[in-house]
Every structure is written in C-alpha cells, then in structure tokens.
Design an enzyme around this catalytic site. Structure first.
Site, mmCIF file in Angstrom:
data_model
loop_
_atom_site.group_PDB
_atom_site.id
_atom_site.type_symbol
_atom_site.label_atom_id
_atom_site.label_comp_id
_atom_site.label_asym_id
_atom_site.label_seq_id
_atom_site.Cartn_x
_atom_site.Cartn_y
_atom_site.Cartn_z
ATOM 1 N N HIS A 16 37.196 41.267 49.100
ATOM 2 C CA HIS A 16 36.011 41.340 48.236
ATOM 3 C C HIS A 16 35.572 42.804 48.068
ATOM 4 C CE1 HIS A 16 35.025 37.124 49.959
ATOM 5 N NE2 HIS A 16 35.376 36.932 48.704
ATOM 6 N N LYS A 40 27.243 22.819 50.055
ATOM 7 C CA LYS A 40 28.277 23.326 50.969
ATOM 8 C C LYS A 40 27.656 23.556 52.342
ATOM 9 C CE LYS A 40 31.893 25.759 48.385
ATOM 10 N NZ LYS A 40 32.480 27.098 48.157
ATOM 11 N N ARG A 89 44.215 36.502 43.481
ATOM 12 C CA ARG A 89 45.139 36.900 44.548
ATOM 13 C C ARG A 89 46.557 36.457 44.213
ATOM 14 N NH1 ARG A 89 41.313 34.135 48.874
ATOM 15 N NH2 ARG A 89 41.426 32.725 47.117
ATOM 16 N N SER A 127 37.977 34.065 52.931
ATOM 17 C CA SER A 127 36.909 33.868 53.921
ATOM 18 C C SER A 127 37.246 32.676 54.810
ATOM 19 C CB SER A 127 35.577 33.613 53.225
ATOM 20 O OG SER A 127 35.232 34.696 52.409
#
Ligand code: PNS
Length: 161
Positions: A16, A40, A89, A127
């Site tokens: 990030h 979440k 990515r 993460s």
C-alpha cells in the site's frame, strides 16, 4: 487533480505504501480513505487504521487520510476527487477490480479509476496474509512498516492471552 486511494488497510502494508508514494507523485492531492464497514470483522478499528496510516504518510505533504462509509464514488465526489486509485498485484486481482471500476464508472461517469501495477517486491503481499503469517509466528519484517509490526505484535499478543 485529486485522487482517492480507498481500501480496508487492515493493516497498511508496504505494498500500500509503495502505491501511496507513487500516487503522491502523480496527483496534486492523494486522499487515502479507509472503508468504515460494519459487516466485516477487522483486526484493527477504523480509528487505529487511520492512525497507523497517518503515522506512515506524515512525510508526504500532499497525502491525507480520511475514512468513508456508503458508496466510494459519493465519497470521492464529496472530496472533489476525479480519480480513484487502485493497485493491481496479479491477474487474480483483475476481475474484481474490473467489476468495481465499471460499476463505479456507471454510478459516476466523470470519476476515472486509475490502476498502478504493484511494485514487483510487493506483488505477493496482502493484509490478510500478513495477519495470518504473523499470528502463526512467521517473519513479516519488510512486509509492513515497523510501526505497524509493533501494533500487530501487541494486538495479536492481546488476543492470544
Ligand atoms: O482494500 P479492499 O478491501 O480491497 O477495498 C475495497 C473497497 C473499499 C475499495 C470497496 O469495497 C469499496 O469501494 N467499498 C465501498 C462501497 C462501494 O462503493 N461499493 C460499490 C463499489 S463497485
């Protein structure tokens, strides 16, 4: 030109941070915005995540940290942003990112999504994996900023007591 870089950032990784650094060179202002998502179950609260972000972006004069709930494009519009910044990515990110970009464009056509390819050193970092590896005793040095590693240590120690 103002860009919003949205995400969960639970927690921020060096991937990030690489995107923030590069984004800060492309746009006049970059707003890193943490999603406030009650559905979440994050490891860190939004307040903790924004604090960690503020700590690591302190050196960038044109980067600020915010949080949002509801639609991302509404938040971007309220903040005067015309760009959404996202990192890609691997090809596995592409489908989800394409769906979001197209939906966001449909919702607010004047807001463009700009993608940057992750730095090759960061293309495997997420993460979720950082949390998993760390909680199982693996080495995560170099994957997250030092201040975040310290936070992870105290949080995971706390939860294992
Ligand atoms: O870091 P993440 O979890 O991949 O980020 C996902 C995020 C925050 C960009 C996405 O979930 C989002 O924009 N949520 C806000 C709600 C919204 O606007 N949904 C419609 C997007 S098509």
């Amino acid at each position: 030109m103002i860009a919003v870089y949205p995400g969960s950032f639970d927690p921020i990784t060096n991937g990030h941070l690489d995107l923030i650094e590069r984004g800060s060179r492309l746009f006049d202002k970059l707003i890193v915005s943490v999603l406030r998502n009650e559905s979440k179950a994050p490891l860190f609260t939004v307040a903790e995540r924004t604090e960690m972000l503020r700590d690591v972006v302190r050196g960038y004069a044109n980067v600020e940290v915010d949080s949002f709930h509801g639609l991302l494009v509404d938040h971007a519009n309220e903040r005067g942003a015309t760009v959404l910044l996202r990192g890609i990515r691997a090809i596995s990110d592409y489908e989800y990112e394409l769906q979001m970009a197209l939906m966001n464009r449909r919702l607010r056509p004047h807001i463009e999504t700009v993608f940057l390819m992750s730095g090759e050193a960061y293309s495997f970092i997420s993460s979720r994996l950082v949390k998993e590896v760390f909680s199982l005793g693996g080495d995560i040095s170099g994957l997250v900023p030092r201040s975040v590693e310290a936070r992870l240590r105290s949080r995971i120690l706390q939860s294992s007591i």
